[in-house]
Design a protein around this motif. Structure first.
Motif, PDB file in Angstrom:
ATOM      1  N   ALA A   1     -22.100  10.100   4.157  1.00 52.93           N
ATOM      2  CA  ALA A   1     -20.645  10.335   4.109  1.00 52.93           C
ATOM      3  C   ALA A   1     -20.183   9.108   4.817  1.00 52.93           C
ATOM      4  N   ASP A   2     -20.703   8.585   5.735  1.00 51.91           N
ATOM      5  CA  ASP A   2     -20.297   7.291   6.540  1.00 51.91           C
ATOM      6  C   ASP A   2     -20.378   5.789   5.519  1.00 51.91           C
ATOM      7  N   SER A   3     -21.234   6.173   4.392  1.00 55.64           N
ATOM      8  CA  SER A   3     -21.470   4.868   3.456  1.00 55.64           C
ATOM      9  C   SER A   3     -20.171   4.795   2.653  1.00 55.64           C
ATOM     10  N   ARG A   4     -19.257   5.700   2.579  1.00 53.94           N
ATOM     11  CA  ARG A   4     -17.791   5.578   1.628  1.00 53.94           C
ATOM     12  C   ARG A   4     -17.144   4.164   2.127  1.00 53.94           C
ATOM     13  N   ALA A   5     -16.708   3.635   0.935  1.00 58.92           N
ATOM     14  CA  ALA A   5     -15.740   2.697   1.099  1.00 58.92           C
ATOM     15  C   ALA A   5     -14.335   2.972   1.424  1.00 58.92           C
ATOM     16  N   TYR A   6     -13.573   2.015   2.018  1.00 59.07           N
ATOM     17  CA  TYR A   6     -12.088   2.569   2.385  1.00 59.07           C
ATOM     18  C   TYR A   6     -11.186   1.344   1.648  1.00 59.07           C
ATOM     19  N   LEU A   7     -10.389   1.773   0.864  1.00 59.48           N
ATOM     20  CA  LEU A   7      -9.307   0.731   0.287  1.00 59.48           C
ATOM     21  C   LEU A   7      -8.001   0.683   1.109  1.00 59.48           C
ATOM     22  N   PHE A   8      -7.696  -0.398   1.544  1.00 63.76           N
ATOM     23  CA  PHE A   8      -6.410  -0.661   2.396  1.00 63.76           C
ATOM     24  C   PHE A   8      -5.433  -1.323   1.680  1.00 63.76           C
ATOM     25  N   LYS A   9      -4.101  -1.126   1.875  1.00 66.00           N
ATOM     26  CA  LYS A   9      -3.006  -1.879   1.260  1.00 66.00           C
ATOM     27  C   LYS A   9      -1.935  -2.168   2.352  1.00 66.00           C
ATOM     28  N   ILE A  10      -1.694  -3.293   2.367  1.00 66.71           N
ATOM     29  CA  ILE A  10      -0.214  -3.635   3.171  1.00 66.71           C
ATOM     30  C   ILE A  10       0.724  -3.141   2.441  1.00 66.71           C
ATOM     31  N   LEU A  11       1.775  -2.290   3.184  1.00 65.44           N
ATOM     32  CA  LEU A  11       2.970  -2.043   2.667  1.00 65.44           C
ATOM     33  C   LEU A  11       4.311  -3.105   3.093  1.00 65.44           C
TER      34      LEU A  11
ATOM     35  N   SER B   1     -12.954   6.253  -0.499  1.00 70.17           N
ATOM     36  CA  SER B   1     -13.504   6.489  -1.597  1.00 70.17           C
ATOM     37  C   SER B   1     -13.805   7.800  -1.943  1.00 70.17           C
ATOM     38  N   GLY B   2     -13.366   8.620  -3.263  1.00 72.86           N
ATOM     39  CA  GLY B   2     -13.815   9.780  -3.288  1.00 72.86           C
ATOM     40  C   GLY B   2     -12.788  10.747  -2.824  1.00 72.86           C
ATOM     41  N   ARG B   3     -11.809  10.258  -2.134  1.00 72.42           N
ATOM     42  CA  ARG B   3     -11.063  11.442  -1.499  1.00 72.42           C
ATOM     43  C   ARG B   3      -9.378  11.047  -1.808  1.00 72.42           C
ATOM     44  N   ASP B   4      -8.803  12.332  -1.921  1.00 69.91           N
ATOM     45  CA  ASP B   4      -7.459  12.131  -2.566  1.00 69.91           C
ATOM     46  C   ASP B   4      -6.459  11.843  -1.287  1.00 69.91           C
ATOM     47  N   GLU B   5      -6.589  12.203  -0.081  1.00 68.90           N
ATOM     48  CA  GLU B   5      -5.841  11.895   0.970  1.00 68.90           C
ATOM     49  C   GLU B   5      -5.430  10.374   1.151  1.00 68.90           C
ATOM     50  N   ILE B   6      -4.019  10.021   1.554  1.00 67.21           N
ATOM     51  CA  ILE B   6      -3.419   8.917   1.920  1.00 67.21           C
ATOM     52  C   ILE B   6      -3.234   8.921   3.244  1.00 67.21           C
ATOM     53  N   TYR B   7      -3.662   7.817   4.023  1.00 71.78           N
ATOM     54  CA  TYR B   7      -3.381   7.792   5.398  1.00 71.78           C
ATOM     55  C   TYR B   7      -2.329   6.475   5.719  1.00 71.78           C
ATOM     56  N   ARG B   8      -1.496   6.488   6.518  1.00 70.01           N
ATOM     57  CA  ARG B   8      -0.854   5.453   6.908  1.00 70.01           C
ATOM     58  C   ARG B   8      -1.027   5.138   8.386  1.00 70.01           C
ATOM     59  N   GLY B   9      -0.648   3.875   8.822  1.00 71.33           N
ATOM     60  CA  GLY B   9      -0.528   3.474  10.097  1.00 71.33           C
ATOM     61  C   GLY B   9      -0.046   2.093   9.973  1.00 71.33           C
ATOM     62  N   GLU B  10      -0.056   1.469  11.351  1.00 72.04           N
ATOM     63  CA  GLU B  10       0.648   0.120  11.492  1.00 72.04           C
ATOM     64  C   GLU B  10      -0.430  -0.516  12.643  1.00 72.04           C
ATOM     65  N   ALA B  11      -0.674  -1.744  12.156  1.00 71.82           N
ATOM     66  CA  ALA B  11      -1.814  -2.468  13.186  1.00 71.82           C
ATOM     67  C   ALA B  11      -0.760  -3.722  13.475  1.00 71.82           C
ATOM     68  N   ARG B  12      -0.938  -4.065  14.812  1.00 68.61           N
ATOM     69  CA  ARG B  12      -0.667  -5.257  15.579  1.00 68.61           C
ATOM     70  C   ARG B  12      -1.612  -6.165  15.626  1.00 68.61           C
TER      71      ARG B  12
ATOM     72  N   ARG C   1     -18.379  -4.912   5.445  1.00 68.47           N
ATOM     73  CA  ARG C   1     -18.064  -5.944   4.576  1.00 68.47           C
ATOM     74  C   ARG C   1     -16.620  -5.821   4.237  1.00 68.47           C
ATOM     75  N   VAL C   2     -15.848  -6.957   3.897  1.00 70.81           N
ATOM     76  CA  VAL C   2     -14.484  -6.948   3.591  1.00 70.81           C
ATOM     77  C   VAL C   2     -14.519  -7.708   2.190  1.00 70.81           C
ATOM     78  N   GLU C   3     -14.084  -6.655   1.076  1.00 69.16           N
ATOM     79  CA  GLU C   3     -13.907  -7.389  -0.318  1.00 69.16           C
ATOM     80  C   GLU C   3     -12.307  -7.263  -0.576  1.00 69.16           C
ATOM     81  N   TRP C   4     -11.844  -8.648  -0.806  1.00 71.88           N
ATOM     82  CA  TRP C   4     -10.270  -8.646  -1.034  1.00 71.88           C
ATOM     83  C   TRP C   4     -10.052  -8.574  -2.542  1.00 71.88           C
TER      84      TRP C   4
END
Length: 125
Positions: free
Chosen positions: A87-97, A111-122, A67-70
């Protein structure tokens, strides 16, 4: 002296404006996207289709639906629909830089983790 200062200020403002991150997030709210990343010397590819309220993602032959929640124009949360484990039930928060004509750079956290990951989507469609 005053004219020189004003001219210098104007040139500085114009130069700063050129280096601002462009964020046309609405262009990337929905569509079909590809995210490629290298891990352990191997190129990994994720394809995902996002609508206003759903995201279907395929990675290494496995398809997941979320599900997507803006949150706002440039941030959204994805929440797995049918997680197999807790563990698979955790949400992810995305932000366009920032954005380009056909891609966006993003960061995300689980959700519940401190690591921040980065990427680029085309965007492909």
């Amino acid at each position: 002296m005053k004219k020189t200062f004003l001219l210098l200020l104007l040139v500085s403002c114009i130069a700063c404006k050129q280096y601002e991150n462009q964020r046309d997030c609405d262009d990337f709210r929905t569509g079909t996207f590809v995210w490629e990343q290298e891990s352990g010397g191997k190129l990994l590819k994720t394809t995902f289709v996002r609508t206003e309220d759903m995201q279907i993602e395929t990675f290494e032959g496995v398809t997941d639906t979320s599900r997507v929640e803006w949150v706002n124009e440039c941030e959204w949360r994805i929440i797995p629909v049918n997680p197999k484990t807790n563990a698979d039930s955790r949400a992810y928060l995305f932000k366009i830089l920032n954005t380009t004509a056909n891609s966006y750079t993003f960061e995300f956290t689980q959700s519940g983790r401190d690591e921040i990951y980065r990427g680029e989507a085309r965007k492909v469609e």
